[in-house]
Design a protein around this motif. Structure first.
Motif, PDB file in Angstrom:
ATOM      1  N   GLY A  62       0.790  -1.225   0.000  1.00  0.00           N
ATOM      2  CA  GLY A  62       0.000   0.000   0.000  1.00  0.00           C
ATOM      3  C   GLY A  62       0.813   1.261   0.000  1.00  0.00           C
ATOM      4  N   GLY A  63       2.147   1.169  -0.126  1.00  0.00           N
ATOM      5  CA  GLY A  63       2.945   2.368  -0.262  1.00  0.00           C
ATOM      6  C   GLY A  63       3.474   2.891   1.054  1.00  0.00           C
ATOM      7  N   PRO A  64       4.128   4.065   1.015  1.00  0.00           N
ATOM      8  CA  PRO A  64       4.718   4.640   2.214  1.00  0.00           C
ATOM      9  C   PRO A  64       3.651   5.188   3.147  1.00  0.00           C
ATOM     10  CG  PRO A  64       4.846   6.199   0.422  1.00  0.00           C
ATOM     11  CD  PRO A  64       4.284   4.926  -0.165  1.00  0.00           C
ATOM     12  N   GLN A  65       4.062   5.482   4.363  1.00  0.00           N
ATOM     13  CA  GLN A  65       3.128   6.110   5.301  1.00  0.00           C
ATOM     14  C   GLN A  65       2.929   7.591   4.980  1.00  0.00           C
ATOM     15  OE1 GLN A  65       5.526   4.523   8.581  1.00  0.00           O
ATOM     16  NE2 GLN A  65       3.622   3.785   9.515  1.00  0.00           N
ATOM     17  N   VAL A  66       3.986   8.257   4.532  1.00  0.00           N
ATOM     18  CA  VAL A  66       3.902   9.677   4.188  1.00  0.00           C
ATOM     19  C   VAL A  66       4.631   9.925   2.873  1.00  0.00           C
ATOM     20  CG1 VAL A  66       4.477  12.044   4.882  1.00  0.00           C
ATOM     21  CG2 VAL A  66       3.799  10.364   6.619  1.00  0.00           C
ATOM     22  N   VAL A  67       4.006  10.700   2.000  1.00  0.00           N
ATOM     23  CA  VAL A  67       4.666  11.213   0.801  1.00  0.00           C
ATOM     24  C   VAL A  67       4.868  12.713   0.988  1.00  0.00           C
ATOM     25  CG1 VAL A  67       4.434  11.709  -1.669  1.00  0.00           C
ATOM     26  CG2 VAL A  67       3.808   9.461  -0.785  1.00  0.00           C
ATOM     27  N   VAL A  68       6.102  13.150   0.802  1.00  0.00           N
ATOM     28  CA  VAL A  68       6.424  14.572   0.830  1.00  0.00           C
ATOM     29  C   VAL A  68       6.638  15.015  -0.609  1.00  0.00           C
ATOM     30  CG1 VAL A  68       8.025  16.346   1.623  1.00  0.00           C
ATOM     31  CG2 VAL A  68       7.491  14.407   3.110  1.00  0.00           C
ATOM     32  N   VAL A  69       5.825  15.936  -1.077  1.00  0.00           N
ATOM     33  CA  VAL A  69       5.966  16.465  -2.428  1.00  0.00           C
ATOM     34  C   VAL A  69       6.823  17.718  -2.348  1.00  0.00           C
ATOM     35  CG1 VAL A  69       4.786  17.341  -4.465  1.00  0.00           C
ATOM     36  CG2 VAL A  69       3.727  15.531  -3.094  1.00  0.00           C
ATOM     37  N   GLY A  70       8.011  17.653  -2.928  1.00  0.00           N
ATOM     38  CA  GLY A  70       8.955  18.760  -2.874  1.00  0.00           C
ATOM     39  C   GLY A  70      10.221  18.365  -2.141  1.00  0.00           C
ATOM     40  N   GLY A  71      11.344  18.344  -2.872  1.00  0.00           N
ATOM     41  CA  GLY A  71      12.615  17.932  -2.279  1.00  0.00           C
ATOM     42  C   GLY A  71      13.541  19.089  -2.003  1.00  0.00           C
ATOM     43  N   GLY A  72      12.992  20.260  -1.683  1.00  0.00           N
ATOM     44  CA  GLY A  72      13.799  21.388  -1.245  1.00  0.00           C
ATOM     45  C   GLY A  72      14.133  21.253   0.227  1.00  0.00           C
ATOM     46  N   PRO A  73      14.699  22.299   0.831  1.00  0.00           N
ATOM     47  CA  PRO A  73      15.107  22.189   2.243  1.00  0.00           C
ATOM     48  C   PRO A  73      13.949  21.897   3.187  1.00  0.00           C
ATOM     49  CG  PRO A  73      15.272  24.464   1.446  1.00  0.00           C
ATOM     50  CD  PRO A  73      15.053  23.602   0.251  1.00  0.00           C
ATOM     51  N   VAL A  74      12.782  22.486   2.951  1.00  0.00           N
ATOM     52  CA  VAL A  74      11.648  22.265   3.848  1.00  0.00           C
ATOM     53  C   VAL A  74      11.159  20.823   3.755  1.00  0.00           C
ATOM     54  CG1 VAL A  74       9.267  22.936   4.350  1.00  0.00           C
ATOM     55  CG2 VAL A  74      10.959  24.688   3.781  1.00  0.00           C
ATOM     56  N   GLY A  75      10.942  20.333   2.546  1.00  0.00           N
ATOM     57  CA  GLY A  75      10.472  18.966   2.377  1.00  0.00           C
ATOM     58  C   GLY A  75      11.441  17.938   2.918  1.00  0.00           C
ATOM     59  N   LEU A  76      12.745  18.184   2.735  1.00  0.00           N
ATOM     60  CA  LEU A  76      13.742  17.213   3.200  1.00  0.00           C
ATOM     61  C   LEU A  76      13.838  17.193   4.724  1.00  0.00           C
ATOM     62  CD1 LEU A  76      16.508  17.753   0.518  1.00  0.00           C
ATOM     63  CD2 LEU A  76      15.117  15.689   0.840  1.00  0.00           C
ATOM     64  N   VAL A  77      13.698  18.344   5.376  1.00  0.00           N
ATOM     65  CA  VAL A  77      13.725  18.344   6.847  1.00  0.00           C
ATOM     66  C   VAL A  77      12.495  17.633   7.403  1.00  0.00           C
ATOM     67  CG1 VAL A  77      13.558  19.834   8.888  1.00  0.00           C
ATOM     68  CG2 VAL A  77      15.243  20.315   7.125  1.00  0.00           C
ATOM     69  N   VAL A  78      11.334  17.857   6.807  1.00  0.00           N
ATOM     70  CA  VAL A  78      10.146  17.098   7.216  1.00  0.00           C
ATOM     71  C   VAL A  78      10.415  15.602   7.078  1.00  0.00           C
ATOM     72  CG1 VAL A  78       7.741  16.557   6.683  1.00  0.00           C
ATOM     73  CG2 VAL A  78       8.493  18.930   6.693  1.00  0.00           C
ATOM     74  N   ALA A  79      10.973  15.197   5.937  1.00  0.00           N
ATOM     75  CA  ALA A  79      11.240  13.781   5.686  1.00  0.00           C
ATOM     76  C   ALA A  79      12.235  13.215   6.693  1.00  0.00           C
ATOM     77  CB  ALA A  79      11.755  13.593   4.262  1.00  0.00           C
ATOM     78  N   CYS A  80      13.293  13.970   7.003  1.00  0.00           N
ATOM     79  CA  CYS A  80      14.286  13.501   7.971  1.00  0.00           C
ATOM     80  C   CYS A  80      13.663  13.303   9.346  1.00  0.00           C
ATOM     81  CB  CYS A  80      15.435  14.508   8.068  1.00  0.00           C
ATOM     82  SG  CYS A  80      16.580  14.513   6.682  1.00  0.00           S
ATOM     83  N   ASP A  81      12.866  14.274   9.783  1.00  0.00           N
ATOM     84  CA  ASP A  81      12.279  14.152  11.115  1.00  0.00           C
ATOM     85  C   ASP A  81      11.262  13.020  11.191  1.00  0.00           C
ATOM     86  OD1 ASP A  81      13.877  16.183  11.949  1.00  0.00           O
ATOM     87  OD2 ASP A  81      12.282  17.614  12.380  1.00  0.00           O
ATOM     88  N   LEU A  82      10.539  12.776  10.099  1.00  0.00           N
ATOM     89  CA  LEU A  82       9.622  11.637  10.068  1.00  0.00           C
ATOM     90  C   LEU A  82      10.388  10.318  10.102  1.00  0.00           C
ATOM     91  CD1 LEU A  82       7.140  12.907   7.323  1.00  0.00           C
ATOM     92  CD2 LEU A  82       6.537  12.435   9.699  1.00  0.00           C
ATOM     93  N   ALA A  83      11.369  10.196   9.233  1.00  0.00           N
ATOM     94  CA  ALA A  83      12.125   8.940   9.157  1.00  0.00           C
ATOM     95  C   ALA A  83      12.884   8.672  10.441  1.00  0.00           C
ATOM     96  CB  ALA A  83      13.088   8.994   7.971  1.00  0.00           C
ATOM     97  N   GLY A  84      13.387   9.717  11.081  1.00  0.00           N
ATOM     98  CA  GLY A  84      14.110   9.535  12.337  1.00  0.00           C
ATOM     99  C   GLY A  84      13.244   8.964  13.437  1.00  0.00           C
ATOM    100  N   LEU A  85      11.932   9.128  13.325  1.00  0.00           N
ATOM    101  CA  LEU A  85      11.006   8.560  14.307  1.00  0.00           C
ATOM    102  C   LEU A  85      10.279   7.340  13.749  1.00  0.00           C
ATOM    103  CD1 LEU A  85       9.598  11.830  15.901  1.00  0.00           C
ATOM    104  CD2 LEU A  85      11.213  10.202  16.888  1.00  0.00           C
TER     105      LEU A  85
END
Length: 535
Positions: free
Chosen positions: A20-43
């Motif tokens: 069924g895919g990932p738990q979260v999709v972040v659209v946008g790989g700029g600094p904001v999207g990547l920090v969101v992704a890092c903090d999600l993955a870290g938890l």
């Protein structure tokens, strides 16, 4: 060609066993999207980042990280070691520092930061930030799909479907939540029909890197004339970075790409003399158009950064505001996905960050009003120059506003302690494990319960149901910190303090019923040291 999520996952990206895919999709790989992704993955959240660009853009964008953003980043381990102790932390200055800045182009504003924090204004090209954040995201297991452009987003049966065009054709991803961090022209915002309040453009502005045909034709600095502004940054070998401001009105075709001839004519008109230039490396157009969405959340879709708010870029606050969005959202969304969030925790993202964005919009519009080339405004500009001189209270107000150090998040209840909602500065702490500090204790991304004094054992017992989520640390009492216990959120803000209602009540509001719901939270990996972040 349209592929369903499961074949895409196994065939294209080699992720086996994900249904069924990932738990979260972040659209946008700029600094904001990547920090969101890092903090999600870290938890411990499965995250996919969708980014249209095939690589990190080298076009010059934001270069300024303001004090509160730098302070929050270092607490999440982005500016150096995340373990604390007595070793010096990259980018952190152990003494209070003031840095000269400007307000509405008027020099003399002094921005200060507390001892033990990063420098109050960090300069780092956005491309370097993105490269550092992307390296960290990949190390944490985030899948980053570069060269994939999102073309549709819609909620479907308690999931969100993201449609995207990639090298192999059309691909659909299903996720529990989607974060739109895809910039001012956000596809996510438009596809999900977020309402917005907008302020129409009233000025036109250009930017670009060019070579001046005559040595010394323009000198570095901010230059105001009766027709507008020219801001000049020297790049060497007669190359300069130019920005212009024309207050005569908005450019009708503001979405059309500018030309070298247009930049030449604009600079020459504002300067009142011909300024020869050639060899453009990049050109851009902007204005004072502002937008703020009516809510940062719509069901399972959330917005962050320029997708949620756009303002005139005076003072370099866009990047910092977006990164503060990311660090407010990441841990809240992670706990929501992991089933360890209290009711209303995710909604607090909008309640805390949207007023902050409105404040940025308001004071950047005020700065633009001061920048208009009207001689009648000269007495007002002179007054502001006096207010910014020295260490006056007015100067401190303006500096705290520009650097976001005046941000206080709203309390959760009517009986809140005065400490609740304040940002906890980097205190040195003596614990049973040795000497450390607040930055070191927050580096893993977990909420922190600091206990001081004789009631520590009682507070620890009250928090036992949340033991799998909280990092509980007993420390010696700290001078100037009268509270016996502090709950510190991962973004550095105090979520609760002794004397402001029961600890268990606060923990339940933030993290639900506890009892090990988040027992499998993953720890963050090694800290990501960002180039250019050393003060």
């Amino acid at each position: 060609m349209r592929l369903s999520i499961q074949p895409v996952w196994i065939f294209l990206y080699g992720v086996v066993g994900v249904v069924g895919g990932p738990q979260v999709v972040v659209v946008g790989g700029g600094p904001v999207g990547l920090v969101v992704a890092c903090d999600l993955a870290g938890l411990g959240v499965d995250v996919v980042v969708v980014e249209a660009e095939g690589g990190v853009s080298e076009w010059p964008k934001a270069t300024t990280v303001h004090a509160r953003t730098a302070q929050s980043l270092v607490r999440r381990g982005y500016l150096g070691d995340s373990e604390g102790g007595n070793s010096p932390r990259t980018g952190v200055d152990r003494g209070s520092v003031s840095v000269g800045f400007h307000f509405a182009g008027i020099p003399g504003l002094a921005i200060s930061g507390p001892a033990g924090e990063p420098g109050p204004v960090l300069k780092c090209d956005q491309a370097e930030l993105v490269s550092g954040f992307e390296k960290r995201a990949r190390a944490l297991g985030v899948t980053i799909l570069r060269g994939h452009r999102a073309v549709g987003v819609r909620e479907a049966e308690e999931r969100v479907r993201v449609e995207m065009d990639g090298p192999g054709g059309r691909v659909d991803l299903l996720a529990e939540f989607v974060v739109g961090a895809d910039g001012a022209r956000s596809l996510v915002r438009e596809a999900a029909a977020f309402g917005s309040r907008t302020y129409p453009a009233t000025v036109s502005a250009l930017a670009g890197d060019v070579r001046l045909q005559e040595t010394g034709a323009l000198v570095a600095g901010w230059h105001r004339t009766p027709r507008g502004w020219i801001v000049v940054k020297e790049l060497g070998e007669r190359r300069v970075r130019l920005r212009t401001l024309n207050c005569a009105g908005a450019y009708e075709g503001r979405h059309q790409p500018p030309t070298l001839a247009e930049l030449h004519d604009e600079v020459s008109w504002i300067a009142g003399r011909d300024i020869g230039m050639d060899e453009p490396r990049w050109l851009s157009r902007f204005s004072d158009f502002c937008r703020l969405v009516e809510s940062y959340r719509k069901g399972r879709i959330l917005l962050a950064g320029d997708a949620a708010h756009v303002h005139f870029p005076i003072g370099g606050q866009g990047l910092s505001t977006g990164l503060l969005d990311a660090m407010n959202l990441g841990w809240k969304l992670a706990l929501t996905v992991r089933g360890a969030a209290g009711e209303g925790l995710l909604d607090s993202y909008d309640r805390e960050r949207r007023p902050a964005a409105q404040r940025v919009i308001d004071h950047t519009r005020a700065q633009l009003a001061l920048m208009r080339p009207d001689a009648g405004l000269d007495p007002l500009r002179a007054l502001f120059r006096e207010l910014m001189a020295g260490a006056s209270a007015e100067s401190g107000v303006l500096a705290s506003m520009v650097s976001a150090q005046d941000t206080v998040v709203p309390p959760w209840g009517p009986d809140a302690s005065p400490w609740e909602g304040r940002f906890l500065e980097n205190l040195a702490l003596d614990t049973a494990e040795g000497r450390t500090d607040v930055i070191g204790l927050l580096g893993k991304g977990l909420p922190l319960l600091l206990l001081f004094g004789e009631k520590a054992e009682d507070f620890e017992e009250q928090a036992r149901a949340w033991a799998g989520l909280l990092r509980v640390v007993r420390a010696e009492p700290v001078q100037g910190l009268p509270s016996e216990a502090l709950l510190v959120r991962p973004d550095g803000y105090v979520g609760w303090a002794a004397g402001g209602g029961g600890l268990a009540t606060a923990l339940r509001a933030y993290f639900g019923e506890g009892e090990g719901a988040c027992g499998g939270v993953a720890a963050l990996g090694a800290a990501c040291v960002l180039p250019g972040a050393v003060s």
